[in-house]
Motif scaffolding. Sequence first.
Motif, short mmCIF file in Angstrom:
data_model
loop_
_atom_site.label_atom_id
_atom_site.label_comp_id
_atom_site.label_asym_id
_atom_site.label_seq_id
_atom_site.Cartn_x
_atom_site.Cartn_y
_atom_site.Cartn_z
N SER A 11 36.91 34.91 33.10
CA SER A 11 37.90 35.96 32.87
C SER A 11 39.30 35.36 32.72
O SER A 11 39.64 34.38 33.39
N THR A 12 40.09 35.99 31.87
CA THR A 12 41.48 35.55 31.68
C THR A 12 42.47 36.67 31.97
O THR A 12 43.67 36.48 31.80
N ASP A 13 41.98 37.84 32.39
CA ASP A 13 42.87 38.99 32.59
C ASP A 13 43.34 39.16 34.03
O ASP A 13 44.11 40.07 34.33
N GLY A 14 42.87 38.31 34.94
CA GLY A 14 43.31 38.39 36.34
C GLY A 14 42.64 39.47 37.16
O GLY A 14 42.90 39.58 38.37
N ALA A 15 41.77 40.28 36.55
CA ALA A 15 41.15 41.39 37.28
C ALA A 15 40.29 40.92 38.46
O ALA A 15 40.37 41.50 39.54
N PRO A 16 39.45 39.89 38.31
CA PRO A 16 38.67 39.44 39.47
C PRO A 16 39.55 38.96 40.63
O PRO A 16 39.25 39.23 41.80
N GLU A 17 40.62 38.25 40.31
CA GLU A 17 41.52 37.76 41.35
C GLU A 17 42.21 38.92 42.08
O GLU A 17 42.39 38.90 43.30
#
Length: 294
Positions: A42-48
């Motif tokens: 992922s590159t959208d930061g949602a998991p973090e």
Amino acid sequence: MTEQLTVVTVTYSPGPHLDRFLASLAHATDLPVTVVMADNGSTDGAPEEALERYPNVRLLRTGGNLGYGTAVNRAVTEYLADDDSEFFVVANPDVQWGPRSIDLMLEAAQRWPVAGSLGPLIRDPDGTVYPSARHQPSLVRGGMHAVVGPVWKANPWTAAYRQERMAPSERPVGWLSGSCLLLRRAAFDGIGGFDERYFMYMEDVDLGDRLIRAGWQNVYVPTAEILHDKGHATGRDPARNLAAHHDSTYTFLADRHPRRWQAPLRWAIKSALSVRAGLVVGNSRRKLAKGRRT
């Protein structure tokens, strides 16, 4: 009955879907839940962000876009190796959970002791029921669905394959949508998990088929309901994903007809799928190009 539960979801820049997935999970079960996000880059930061907001969430970075089944297998190996729970859940991050949806599947699992997988009734965002419980795709039924389905939506082979004319009822089926599955650990481990040759599409069909061949059942539980905003990830490159769907379909069918004397059949299947893929991919690209011009 299990006393705790692990939910595995595969993330690939899931956006706001992931927060809705995690927030609605509290409605699905009264059990303590650990959510494992197998993240495919992922590159959208949602998991973090989810990791910070939800204390029951764990993040497993797979190291790249490995595909759905491979990411699930990694999560099971990493987080469930020493877990003696009888069941775990696999679900897409664009799922929203209905009231008691997981608990209702767990209750059904007690009624179906040979169920290797159980799946809920799935609704599209507009409320319509998605045909998620289907027959296995035989050459005739599945083949005709694939060939004439895009141009003749009401054809009888598609209706039979998708079990569209059957009223929702708790019953064994050929396979269940991998967007949400309650899996019995002994069954999943017994068949070696998902077949990692499938990057995307058909891994759930293959899983259902192998469970049945191993003596298990796939049980549809329509009293349990979820909402699935399907296609949020696959819609980014529809042409590429349509091509992947056809490749996976060939892998599945070729596996079921492996003998030397069946080589002409495999050739015919591959040729038909190649023609169909060319048509649907070309149509998808034309629509995409038209949309960009308007």
